[in-house]
Scaffold this active site. Structure first.
Site, PDB file in Angstrom:
ATOM      1  N   CYS A 134       0.865  -1.186   0.000  1.00 64.50           N
ATOM      2  CA  CYS A 134       0.000   0.000   0.000  1.00 64.50           C
ATOM      3  C   CYS A 134       0.892   1.222   0.000  1.00 64.50           C
ATOM      4  O   CYS A 134       2.097   1.119   0.213  1.00 64.50           O
ATOM      5  CB  CYS A 134      -0.918  -0.011   1.216  1.00 64.50           C
ATOM      6  SG  CYS A 134      -2.248   1.226   1.093  1.00 64.50           S
ATOM      7  N   LYS A 217     -12.280  -4.562   2.490  1.00 65.78           N
ATOM      8  CA  LYS A 217     -11.730  -3.714   3.536  1.00 65.78           C
ATOM      9  C   LYS A 217     -12.648  -2.512   3.689  1.00 65.78           C
ATOM     10  O   LYS A 217     -12.872  -1.757   2.724  1.00 65.78           O
ATOM     11  CB  LYS A 217     -10.321  -3.284   3.140  1.00 65.78           C
ATOM     12  CG  LYS A 217      -9.660  -2.353   4.122  1.00 65.78           C
ATOM     13  CD  LYS A 217      -8.220  -2.137   3.721  1.00 65.78           C
ATOM     14  CE  LYS A 217      -7.521  -1.152   4.615  1.00 65.78           C
ATOM     15  NZ  LYS A 217      -6.115  -0.964   4.197  1.00 65.78           N
ATOM     16  N   ARG A 227      -2.816   3.620  12.640  1.00 61.08           N
ATOM     17  CA  ARG A 227      -2.291   4.832  12.001  1.00 61.08           C
ATOM     18  C   ARG A 227      -1.305   5.546  12.919  1.00 61.08           C
ATOM     19  O   ARG A 227      -0.406   6.229  12.439  1.00 61.08           O
ATOM     20  CB  ARG A 227      -3.448   5.727  11.536  1.00 61.08           C
ATOM     21  CG  ARG A 227      -4.211   5.043  10.399  1.00 61.08           C
ATOM     22  CD  ARG A 227      -5.454   5.768   9.923  1.00 61.08           C
ATOM     23  NE  ARG A 227      -6.218   4.935   8.999  1.00 61.08           N
ATOM     24  CZ  ARG A 227      -7.424   5.227   8.543  1.00 61.08           C
ATOM     25  NH1 ARG A 227      -8.024   6.360   8.933  1.00 61.08           N
ATOM     26  NH2 ARG A 227      -8.047   4.419   7.718  1.00 61.08           N
ATOM     27  N   ARG A 239     -10.729   7.817   3.655  1.00 60.42           N
ATOM     28  CA  ARG A 239     -10.483   6.743   2.684  1.00 60.42           C
ATOM     29  C   ARG A 239     -11.789   6.196   2.076  1.00 60.42           C
ATOM     30  O   ARG A 239     -11.837   5.098   1.557  1.00 60.42           O
ATOM     31  CB  ARG A 239      -9.725   5.600   3.372  1.00 60.42           C
ATOM     32  CG  ARG A 239      -8.461   6.012   4.114  1.00 60.42           C
ATOM     33  CD  ARG A 239      -7.389   4.956   4.005  1.00 60.42           C
ATOM     34  NE  ARG A 239      -6.329   5.020   4.995  1.00 60.42           N
ATOM     35  CZ  ARG A 239      -5.341   5.902   5.029  1.00 60.42           C
ATOM     36  NH1 ARG A 239      -5.289   6.888   4.128  1.00 60.42           N
ATOM     37  NH2 ARG A 239      -4.405   5.839   5.958  1.00 60.42           N
ATOM     38  N   GLU A 255     -16.717  -7.578  -4.637  1.00 57.44           N
ATOM     39  CA  GLU A 255     -15.266  -7.361  -4.505  1.00 57.44           C
ATOM     40  C   GLU A 255     -14.509  -8.691  -4.537  1.00 57.44           C
ATOM     41  O   GLU A 255     -13.492  -8.817  -5.213  1.00 57.44           O
ATOM     42  CB  GLU A 255     -14.943  -6.615  -3.194  1.00 57.44           C
ATOM     43  CG  GLU A 255     -15.251  -5.121  -3.214  1.00 57.44           C
ATOM     44  CD  GLU A 255     -14.215  -4.308  -3.985  1.00 57.44           C
ATOM     45  OE1 GLU A 255     -13.270  -4.898  -4.560  1.00 57.44           O
ATOM     46  OE2 GLU A 255     -14.349  -3.071  -4.024  1.00 57.44           O
ATOM     47  N   LYS A 270     -11.750  -7.448   6.497  1.00 59.40           N
ATOM     48  CA  LYS A 270     -11.144  -6.561   7.488  1.00 59.40           C
ATOM     49  C   LYS A 270     -12.033  -5.360   7.734  1.00 59.40           C
ATOM     50  O   LYS A 270     -12.494  -4.761   6.761  1.00 59.40           O
ATOM     51  CB  LYS A 270      -9.780  -6.118   6.944  1.00 59.40           C
ATOM     52  CG  LYS A 270      -9.089  -5.072   7.747  1.00 59.40           C
ATOM     53  CD  LYS A 270      -7.829  -4.643   7.064  1.00 59.40           C
ATOM     54  CE  LYS A 270      -7.280  -3.465   7.836  1.00 59.40           C
ATOM     55  NZ  LYS A 270      -6.240  -2.772   7.142  1.00 59.40           N
ATOM     56  N   SER A 297      -6.280  -3.152  14.709  1.00 59.35           N
ATOM     57  CA  SER A 297      -5.676  -2.442  15.835  1.00 59.35           C
ATOM     58  C   SER A 297      -6.694  -1.927  16.851  1.00 59.35           C
ATOM     59  O   SER A 297      -6.472  -2.019  18.060  1.00 59.35           O
ATOM     60  CB  SER A 297      -4.841  -1.276  15.304  1.00 59.35           C
ATOM     61  OG  SER A 297      -5.633  -0.400  14.518  1.00 59.35           O
ATOM     62  N   TYR A 336      -2.872  -8.903  16.539  1.00 57.17           N
ATOM     63  CA  TYR A 336      -1.827  -8.405  17.436  1.00 57.17           C
ATOM     64  C   TYR A 336      -1.772  -9.236  18.723  1.00 57.17           C
ATOM     65  O   TYR A 336      -0.846  -9.103  19.504  1.00 57.17           O
ATOM     66  CB  TYR A 336      -2.075  -6.917  17.743  1.00 57.17           C
ATOM     67  CG  TYR A 336      -2.141  -6.097  16.476  1.00 57.17           C
ATOM     68  CD1 TYR A 336      -0.980  -5.705  15.811  1.00 57.17           C
ATOM     69  CD2 TYR A 336      -3.372  -5.763  15.888  1.00 57.17           C
ATOM     70  CE1 TYR A 336      -1.040  -5.001  14.624  1.00 57.17           C
ATOM     71  CE2 TYR A 336      -3.442  -5.056  14.698  1.00 57.17           C
ATOM     72  CZ  TYR A 336      -2.267  -4.675  14.072  1.00 57.17           C
ATOM     73  OH  TYR A 336      -2.332  -3.994  12.885  1.00 57.17           O
TER      74      TYR A 336
HETATM   75  C1  PBG Z   1      -3.079   0.087   4.793  1.00 59.08           C
HETATM   76  C2  PBG Z   1      -3.480  -0.668   6.019  1.00 59.08           C
HETATM   77  C3  PBG Z   1      -4.176  -0.181   7.122  1.00 59.08           C
HETATM   78  C4  PBG Z   1      -4.287  -1.256   8.014  1.00 59.08           C
HETATM   79  C5  PBG Z   1      -3.648  -2.342   7.434  1.00 59.08           C
HETATM   80  N1  PBG Z   1      -3.167  -1.954   6.183  1.00 59.08           N
HETATM   81  C6  PBG Z   1      -4.634   1.184   7.456  1.00 59.08           C
HETATM   82  C7  PBG Z   1      -5.695   1.867   6.710  1.00 59.08           C
HETATM   83  O1  PBG Z   1      -6.323   1.353   5.794  1.00 59.08           O
HETATM   84  O2  PBG Z   1      -5.888   3.032   7.036  1.00 59.08           O
HETATM   85  C8  PBG Z   1      -4.976  -1.212   9.349  1.00 59.08           C
HETATM   86  C9  PBG Z   1      -4.758  -2.395  10.218  1.00 59.08           C
HETATM   87  C10 PBG Z   1      -5.159  -2.218  11.647  1.00 59.08           C
HETATM   88  O3  PBG Z   1      -5.908  -1.304  12.026  1.00 59.08           O
HETATM   89  O4  PBG Z   1      -4.694  -3.040  12.445  1.00 59.08           O
HETATM   90  N2  PBG Z   1      -1.705   0.031   4.553  1.00 59.08           N
END
Ligand code: PBG
Length: 348
Positions: A134, A217, A227, A239, A255, A270, A297, A336
């Site tokens: 990404c 996602k 973030r 986003r 998708e 996700k 997260s 995690y």
């Molecule tokens: C994008 C990405 C994100 C996460 C994983 N890959 C952030 C986003 O889309 O803003 C989030 C994962 C998480 O919250 O644990 N590179």
């Protein structure tokens, strides 16, 4: 007591309860309960996320207690600890030395992720190294693609451009594969990302490198702590023009169908917890595909915060949560909690 006896007699005599079937019989002892358990949890179900950055040592992420930004050396150490606990895969996220509009370090030979891939594969050849593909961690604007600054007058200013972004994602994926990544995982929800990455890998001699697509996602508030960890918040806007609306599930099936057609080898949903129905639906629609759930997260941070206050039993809540995600249809879980959960499972 007499009254209770009377009720007991009457309930059994006058009701039409059929006690031939007693679901509790199989819950009577721990041995019986274990025998009929439908969903098992094992360290090999987990993918452990690692944040790598330049420099030395490790620093804890404020909103994710127990999770660290790691130097390459520390990332190898962490991957080795994971392997010793029976975890077979890690997912790498990079924090670059410098950010710019394109995110040049993202596809540089000496980028932080490329260094980490080489170091982990050198020390732990058996570990499956996956990489997030990404742009948001690498760009100064914090967006997952190139930005419209006027070249597309029919699109809003600041819009994340689609087709131009595909070229960069393809370069990033090839550069990860060149460094030795076992699996690449495009995560930007850019249309055609799986197809673009597949053809770039194929023409570069990596036709055997699998793609794990972040197929479904959502534009979720549960990514907040990530973030912080990846220092990747969007500097303006959000986003929502590429990530999905949390209200939609039929769109999720579209998708995944597109990703399967473009050559994805594994699918992902996700976040996990607010989207277990989506996970279930994707599992039903594609029983043939390996399916991954990302326990993100914010989901981690909520449990850690409540546990730190003594409001929840962390171990029980985490194992129950991970079991629920598997039961809903996930084969693998990016979490995690991976190291803790693997430790708890080994001690059971
Ligand atoms: C994008 C990405 C994100 C996460 C994983 N890959 C952030 C986003 O889309 O803003 C989030 C994962 C998480 O919250 O644990 N590179």
């Amino acid at each position: 007591m007499a009254l209770l006896d009377l009720i007991h007699q009457n309930v059994l005599r006058t009701s039409n309860i059929n006690l031939t079937h007693r679901a509790r019989r199989l819950r009577t002892t721990p041995a019986l309960r274990a025998l009929v358990r439908e969903t098992g949890l094992n360290a090999r179900d987990f993918i452990h996320p690692l944040f790598v950055r330049h420099g030395e040592g490790r620093n804890e992420i404020r909103s994710m207690p127990g999770i660290f930004q790691l130097s390459v050396e520390e990332a190898v150490f962490e991957a080795r600890s994971a392997a010793e606990l029976g975890i077979r895969a890690v997912m790498l996220f990079g924090i670059p030395a410098e950010k710019d509009p394109i995110g040049l370090e993202n596809f540089s030979h000496d980028g932080i992720v490329q260094q980490a891939i080489r170091a982990i594969k050198r020390e732990l050849p058996e570990m499956v190294v996956m990489t997030d593909v990404c742009m948001c961690e690498y760009t100064d604007h914090g967006h997952c693609g190139l930005i419209n600054t006027g070249s597309h007058p029919n699109l809003p200013e600041g819009y994340v451009l689609n087709d131009e972004t595909l070229d960069i994602l393809a370069r990033v994926a090839v550069s990860h594969a060149e460094a030795g990544a076992d699996v690449v995982a495009p995560s930007g929800m850019i249309d055609g990302m799986v197809g673009a990455v597949r053809s770039a890998l194929d023409i570069s001699g990596f036709e055997h490198t699998p793609i794990l697509s972040y197929s479904v996602k959502y534009a979720s508030a549960f990514y907040g702590p990530f973030r912080d960890a990846a220092q990747s918040p969007p500097q303006f806007g959000d986003r929502k023009t590429h990530q999905m609306d949390p209200a939609n599930v039929r769109e999720a099936l579209r998708e995944v169908a597109l990703d399967v057609a473009e050559g994805a080898d594994m699918l992902m949903v996700k976040p996990a917890l607010a989207y277990l129905d989506v996970l279930y639906r994707v599992r039903q629609a594609h029983p043939e595909m390996p399916l991954v759930a990302y326990n993100v997260s914010g989901e981690y941070a909520m449990v850690k915060a409540a546990a730190a206050n003594g409001w929840l039993d962390e171990q029980k809540v985490v194992l129950e949560t991970l079991t629920g995600i598997k039961r809903a249809g996930a084969d693998l879980i990016i979490t995690y909690h991976a190291m803790d959960a693997a430790r708890w499972l080994a001690a059971q």
